[in-house]
Scaffold this motif. Structure first.
Motif, short mmCIF file in Angstrom:
data_model
loop_
_atom_site.label_atom_id
_atom_site.label_comp_id
_atom_site.label_asym_id
_atom_site.label_seq_id
_atom_site.Cartn_x
_atom_site.Cartn_y
_atom_site.Cartn_z
N ASP A 39 76.66 95.90 15.20
CA ASP A 39 75.26 95.90 14.77
C ASP A 39 75.13 96.45 13.35
O ASP A 39 74.40 95.89 12.51
CB ASP A 39 74.42 96.72 15.75
N GLN A 67 68.62 92.45 17.32
CA GLN A 67 68.83 93.89 17.22
C GLN A 67 67.81 94.67 18.04
O GLN A 67 68.13 95.71 18.63
CB GLN A 67 68.77 94.33 15.75
N ARG A 85 69.03 97.03 20.95
CA ARG A 85 68.68 98.45 20.97
C ARG A 85 68.22 98.85 22.36
O ARG A 85 68.61 99.88 22.90
CB ARG A 85 67.55 98.72 19.97
N THR A 145 73.83 94.48 9.82
CA THR A 145 72.83 95.00 8.87
C THR A 145 73.43 95.13 7.48
O THR A 145 72.79 94.78 6.48
CB THR A 145 72.32 96.37 9.35
#
Length: 1001
Positions: free
Chosen positions: A203, A113, A117, A207
């Motif tokens: 993503d 991640q 990002r 999470t």
């Protein structure tokens, strides 16, 4: 197998720090010494990766190479000398360590991640990384075919793509991701246009899975597979990297591979696969779209999969052949979400006033086109950055203009990493763009598409321009080629590869050079999905003369394929889509009017073909939407048009603009009107259209409640109370979609079921409902109806509904089992089998019931009632022992019956050792007579389309073409339409020269 991560030892880190101290500052050559931030920008990796690298912690090998290369080292040589993982490779393995897989997956997810990002930035400023506006999703399903008798008043064509439910973001996370699936589909496909937020959503799903479910996510970018299967990639790539993050001193030996496989078999694991459209293609790729489902066996058999893909690739190449997947399409931003995104972006930029100015500009008259354009998250990010730097800039109206603005200002925003004075080298920028264009074209023409190996870059650009593109950030290192360790690069977003490709194309013959009687000598990129965006961007460029654009669109308009127009239609639709970028085409109005007419073939032409109609309707959403809405509005306002046409026009307008208040009010009024006159078909069309509205939701809910309430006045004047009750059921169905859990849904259904004289008709309609989550209170009523004096067909429908609501319902299950073994009609027995298997796919007792059915009734595989047999194909035969199937196949003469075409292809996903290809090849070979064609197309045509492997398309085309003529149309119009659908599907998935050769073979 040693870890593929890299952990630099102390001596190597000393060299790194010394080099950082010696290097000139990127933005200030008079000073020396790189900071961590400088290294991050030069290496194009995240700050967390740089920190871990400098601390001597493990990092991905690709990122280590990028860092070392930025520092001027020879990466491969440096790693060979200073990788402590290599130095410790001779240590004894430690098989007794109990791996904490939750911790391993969490660490790997966090690592991925962080990198994602950094790489997900759409702009140089990157403020959009910290902006999240939740997107809604639309659940799609393919057209469902009915069997048996259907009342005349209920006959109407469904669209090939049916919206079953619209989810807001939180609803999707709760009702889809957060639930354990009970039906046949446990996997999820998320489709959307470029930049629609698919990767961001994946993503968020990762999470959510970890934080809420305590399940374990494994994230894989499909472009990274490099020819490996999913299993190979997980063991050889993902596992060593993930283990090294938590257990850096462990060698990943066989023990730990087995330990991971054991954990995967236990379930509770999600595979999140990003970018089906970015997969490598061709002979070197072990993973194709059709093989994804096949690989979910053995220790991957219990995982749940979420994958992402561009819509045009998913629809054009797949027609969704992945069994076990539900499809969800990302929605565009709504008006309030566009405003929310702008506010958040400019708040991150600490320039709220500029954001307010942009919002005001978007609300000005004649800005509808750009407003529609920036409902896409990527394009809205670009617009925000353009506006943040120059508030005087005019808003672009096309995608090409938007990217042109972005590239123009890119060099002002991007701090120069190369100390180049662009003013003294005016031709360098254009030279770079042309080189990037050549590279983009070479990539799109290759099997790897968006993954650009270093050798290809050097071939197309040379080292000087490549270094410039690397320094500026147009190209980023993404991974290494598995077999050779060759660096692989990519544009920081695939859409920029498409844009630069369009800059390097001067003439339309690059897309289309038609050689009518020898297509092998022509160029037909217009029919290749990866070139569609490039064509649109090319049409939107000011540098291309208008007369050249006119020539392309006229050639698309008049393209003659000499193959019954299967490619002529494709060409026409591409031309119409091009009007979104080139609105001044002289024949644009005529083309849009033609596509609208094709979209309404359902109501004006008896010989309507679903593929043409569905594609026409989809194209209207891609073209110049202002002209489309204007024309549809005129159709809607014209009282001389029939009601079907006007309602379809209203629904199409809402597909384009869900906030069209006049259209929503029109549909609400029509709902009352059709309720009063008992017009079930049009009432249902109106309700379906209202589910797509983005406004007046309370008013819509109120209207549907009033429509489904019992109205004695209507009943007194109605000659058909059955129709009125059918209408109320339809209204309840759509009310449940718009307002799940609304109590009036259950009240209506219970009220309708009290009319005993209408039980059969009502149950037939009721059993079609799919939203049963709030219907448990209706079970006692259904049980009473099951015990009452009704015929077998009605009771089967009642039992099916019972087990849909509650799979454990004893009365429903027992009745269906009894019907399977003791029913008096073969078709009803098979219907009962379908109902049980749909709700109890893993029940061993029910499986044994089917074994008994097969042993006793092999005659069900042949004879005049074979169409009823097909109802079992999707459910039963995916679960039954393959030996039983093989025995049944051997009883069938290949030229007499071809039902095994359906269920044998299903088995390919469950048994790699089962020779499906040979069996299917024989059945396709059998298509040499009219009778064989009839028998094939008696099947569910949509399942047939999805079953045929791509390498058999040429044979299917050649054999089907022999019977596709006016004689077949006159004698057997249904078979003609089925042949048309199959040939259309083949044309969507074959190159034009390949189809032409098959057609004339």
């Amino acid at each position: 197998m040693a870890s593929r991560s890299v952990r630099i030892d102390g001596a190597g880190l000393d060299k790194v720090r010394q080099r950082m101290a010696e290097l000139e500052k990127p933005l200030n050559p008079d000073k020396r010494g790189w900071s961590q931030e400088d290294l991050e920008r030069q290496a194009y990796v995240s700050n967390s990766t740089v920190k871990r690298f400098l601390k001597g912690n493990p990092v991905d090998r690709n990122y280590a190479i990028s860092i070392l290369k930025a520092l001027g080292f020879e990466p491969i040589k440096f790693i060979a000398e200073h990788d402590s993982n290599l130095q410790n490779s001779e240590l004894e393995p430690q098989p007794n360590i109990a791996i904490d897989w939750q911790r391993v997956c969490q660490s790997m997810l966090h690592e991925q991640q962080e990198e994602q990002r950094f790489r997900r930035r759409a702009t140089e400023m990157g403020f959009e990384i910290n902006v999240f506006v939740p997107l809604g999703l639309i659940e799609r399903k393919q057209q469902q075919r009915r069997s048996g008798n259907v009342p005349m008043e209920l006959l109407h064509q469904l669209e090939s793509e049916v919206v079953t439910r619209i989810y807001e973001h939180d609803e999707f996370m709760t009702d889809v991701i957060g639930q354990n699936p009970t039906g046949k589909n446990q996997h999820i496909a998320i489709v959307g246009e470029p930049g629609a937020g698919k990767t961001t959503l994946l993503d968020k799903i990762a999470t959510r899975i970890y934080e809420n479910n305590q399940d374990l996510p494994i994230c894989i970018a499909l472009a990274s597979l490099q020819g490996k299967t999913l299993k190979e990639y997980i063991i050889q790539e993902w596992l060593p990297e993930a283990i090294s993050l938590v257990y850096p001193d462990i060698d990943v030996e066989k023990f730990h591979e087995t330990s991971l496989q054991k954990r995967l078999r236990q379930g509770g694991i999600w595979l999140l696969l990003d970018g089906v459209d970015e997969m490598a293609l061709g002979a070197n790729s072990c993973l194709s779209l059709e093989e994804i489902r096949n690989q979910l066996t053995d220790w991957l058999g219990n995982v749940r999969v979420v994958l992402t893909c561009r819509t045009n690739v998913w629809d054009a190449r797949l027609n969704n052949p992945l069994t076990g997947f539900d499809t969800y399409k990302t929605q565009e931003f709504k008006q309030e979400q566009v405003e929310d995104f702008i506010q958040q972006w400019f708040a991150e930029a600490k320039n709220i006033q500029r954001g307010q100015e942009l919002q005001k500009k978007l609300q000005e008259p004649q800005k509808e086109r750009i407003y529609q354009l920036v409902k896409n998250p990527l394009r809205l990010s670009l617009l925000c950055q353009i506006s943040s730097k120059n508030k005087q800039v005019e808003l672009p109206e096309t995608k090409a203009e938007l990217y042109q603005h972005f590239v123009r200002y890119f060099y002002e925003w991007k701090p120069s990493q190369t100390v180049i004075d662009w003013a003294t080298q005016p031709g360098l920028r254009e030279e770079l763009h042309q080189a990037l264009g050549r590279l983009s074209i070479a990539g799109l023409d290759s099997d790897t598409r968006f993954r650009l190996p270093l050798s290809l870059i050097q071939q197309e650009m040379g080292d000087r321009l490549f270094k410039l593109a690397w320094d500026l950030g147009w190209l980023n290192l993404v991974d290494l080629e598995a077999a050779t360790d060759e660096p692989v690069y990519a544009f920081f977003h695939p859409t920029f590869q498409e844009y630069f490709a369009s800059l390097a194309i001067d003439h339309w013959h690059f897309f289309l050079t038609h050689v009518p009687h020898n297509p092998d000598e022509g160029i037909y990129r217009i029919f290749e999905p990866q070139w569609k965006e490039v064509i649109l961007l090319w049409l939107g460029q000011d540098r291309i003369q208008q007369n050249i654009k006119e020539e392309l669109l006229k050639n698309l308009l008049n393209f003659d394929d000499n193959c019954e127009e299967f490619y002529s239609f494709q060409s026409y639709f591409i031309g119409v889509a091009g009007l979104s970028e080139f609105r001044y085409f002289s024949l644009g109005d005529e083309m849009i009017d033609t596509v609208i007419e094709w979209s309404f073939s359902d109501s004006i032409c008896l010989e309507s073909f679903d593929p043409l109609e569905a594609t026409a309707r989809a194209t209207l959403q891609e073209t110049d939407i202002i002209r489309v809405v204007d024309r549809l509005t005129k159709i809607l306002k014209n009282d001389n048009n029939d009601d079907v046409t006007r309602v379809l026009a209203a629904r199409m307008i809402l597909r384009i603009n869900p906030y069209h208040i006049k259209v929503v009010n029109f549909l609400i009024n029509q709902a009352y009107h059709y309720r009063y006159f008992g017009d079930v078909m049009l009432f249902e069309e109106v309700c379906a259209a209202l589910t797509e509205s983005g406004i007046l939701i309370p008013k819509i809910i109120k209207a549907l409640i009033e429509c489904i309430r019992p109205n004695q006045l209507i009943l007194n004047f109605s000659d058909f109370p059955f129709l009125y009750d059918c209408l109320r059921i339809r209204g309840a169905k759509y009310l449940d979609q718009i307002d799940p859990g609304n109590p009036h849904v259950l009240i209506t259904l219970l009220d309708v079921l009290r009319h005993k004289s209408l039980v059969k008709e009502v149950i037939l309609q009721f059993s079609e409902l799919e939203i049963f989550s709030n219907f448990s209170k209706i079970i006692p009523t259904l049980v009473c109806l099951l015990q009452a004096d009704h015929n077998e067909e009605v009771k089967l429908k009642i039992a099916q509904t019972l087990v849909k609501i509650d799979p454990s319902n004893r009365e429903g299950v027992e009745f269906l089992k009894h019907s399977i073994l003791n029913g008096t009609d073969e078709g009803y027995r098979l219907y009962a089998a379908r109902s049980l298997w749909e709700t109890h796919p893993k029940d061993l007792e029910i499986r044994e019931v089917f074994h008994c059915l097969l042993r006793q009734n092999h005659h069900l595989f042949q004879g005049s009632k074979r169409h009823r047999f097909l109802m079992l194909s999707d459910w039963t035969f995916k679960k039954i022992n393959l030996n039983v199937i093989n025995k049944r196949i051997n009883l069938i003469k290949v030229n007499k019956i071809v039902e095994p075409l359906i269920f044998t292809i299903e088995q390919e996903s469950l048994s790699s050792g089962y020779n499906i290809r040979k069996s299917l090849q024989a059945r396709v070979e059998a298509l040499k007579s009219k009778q064989a064609i009839y028998e094939l197309y008696d099947l569910d045509i949509w399942r047939v389309k999805m079953a045929i492997p791509s390498d058999l398309f040429p044979r299917v085309v050649a054999n089907t073409k022999e019977l596709f003529n006016d004689e077949l149309l006159a004698e057997e119009s249904e078979h003609y339409e089925s042949c048309y659908a199959i040939l259309w599907h083949c044309a969507q998935n074959m190159s034009y020269p390949e189809f032409y050769r098959a057609w004339y073979s």
